[in-house]
Design an enzyme around this catalytic site. Structure first.
Site, PDB file in Angstrom:
ATOM      1  CE  LYS A  83      16.295  -9.517 -47.799  1.00  0.00           C
ATOM      2  NZ  LYS A  83      17.329  -8.477 -47.821  1.00  0.00           N
TER       3      LYS A  83
HETATM    4  C1  E4P Z   1      20.242  -9.075 -49.414  1.00  0.00           C
HETATM    5  O1  E4P Z   1      19.121  -9.519 -49.510  1.00  0.00           O
HETATM    6  C2  E4P Z   1      21.048  -9.207 -48.195  1.00  0.00           C
HETATM    7  O2  E4P Z   1      20.430  -8.566 -47.123  1.00  0.00           O
HETATM    8  C3  E4P Z   1      22.436  -8.677 -48.448  1.00  0.00           C
HETATM    9  O3  E4P Z   1      22.931  -9.255 -49.627  1.00  0.00           O
HETATM   10  C4  E4P Z   1      23.393  -8.919 -47.293  1.00  0.00           C
HETATM   11  O4  E4P Z   1      24.685  -8.572 -47.684  1.00  0.00           O
HETATM   12  P1  E4P Z   1      25.891  -8.384 -46.638  1.00  0.00           P
HETATM   13  O5  E4P Z   1      26.178  -9.714 -46.025  1.00  0.00           O
HETATM   14  O6  E4P Z   1      27.033  -7.890 -47.486  1.00  0.00           O
HETATM   15  O7  E4P Z   1      25.440  -7.379 -45.619  1.00  0.00           O
END
Ligand code: E4P
Length: 215
Positions: A83
């Site tokens: 990521k």
């Molecule tokens: C997933 O890949 C993301 O990091 C996550 O969905 C972020 O979610 P949030 O905006 O609720 O922190």
């Protein structure tokens, strides 16, 4: 449509797995901080449970560091997806890792043209954050609809992984938009499975079953 669990918590991931909902997992530094466990150990434990992509996030801010981290993360397990943060450095790292056959998920995407650049750079997944856009008064799901349309227009293989999902309506609209994947917190999985009329129906059937003569 595939569902990933948006969690670094093994107990939560097990619950979602038992519900038959899990095609993969996404983690991020905030989710790891919440469980208070190291990245590599957590990713390996998740990989032993889940047959699907597991996103592990780099924290470097420069492409060179991201590539180095990405190579180490990808070496942990074949299911690891590296990521990377959106931006010039993240795109450079995406391109470099794609050239080595390593799958990437570009995160913190807030516009369809950012997503278009990710696809051009060879990302396997792009993560539009719908909830965080909704939070500032912009309709997050419009970005998803436009991204899906752009990827279809040009036949990109990059998959739209809807992230920052906060409620069942996000999942509904992601599915209607044709998003390939949604990464969903356990609480939202549970909300998706429940309906008050289902509960009332079960209760009524049980009451009536008690009245049915038993042989
Ligand atoms: C997933 O890949 C993301 O990091 C996550 O969905 C972020 O979610 P949030 O905006 O609720 O922190």
């Amino acid at each position: 449509m595939r569902f990933f669990v948006d969690s670094a918590d093994i107990r939560e991931i097990r619950v979602a797995l038992d519900m038959g909902c899990v095609d993969g997992v996404t983690t991020n530094p905030s989710l790891l901080a919440k469980v208070g466990r190291p990245l590599k150990e957590t990713i390996l434990e998740i990989a032993a449970l889940v047959e699907g992509p597991i996103s592990a996030e780099c924290i470097s801010t420069q492409a060179e560091g991201m590539v180095e981290e990405g190579l180490a993360l990808a070496a942990l397990h074949p299911h690891v997806v590296v990521k990377l943060p959106m931006g010039v450095e993240g795109l450079k790292a995406t391109r470099a890792l794609a050239a080595k056959g390593i799958k990437t998920n570009v995160t913190l995407v807030f516009s369809p043209v950012q997503a278009l650049l990710c696809a051009k750079a060879g990302a396997r997944f792009v993560s539009p954050f719908v909830g965080r856009l909704d939070d500032i008064g912009q309709e997050g799901m419009e970005m998803v609809r436009q991204t899906v349309a752009i990827f279809e227009n040009y036949g990109f293989a990059t998959e739209v992984l809807v992230a920052s999902v906060r409620n069942p309506i996000h999942v509904l609209h992601a599915a209607l938009a044709g998003a390939h994947v949604a990464t969903v917190p356990l609480a939202v999985f549970k909300q998706l499975a429940e309906h008050p009329l289902t509960d009332i129906g079960i209760e009524r059937f049980l009451v009536d079953w008690a009245k049915v003569p038993k042989p």
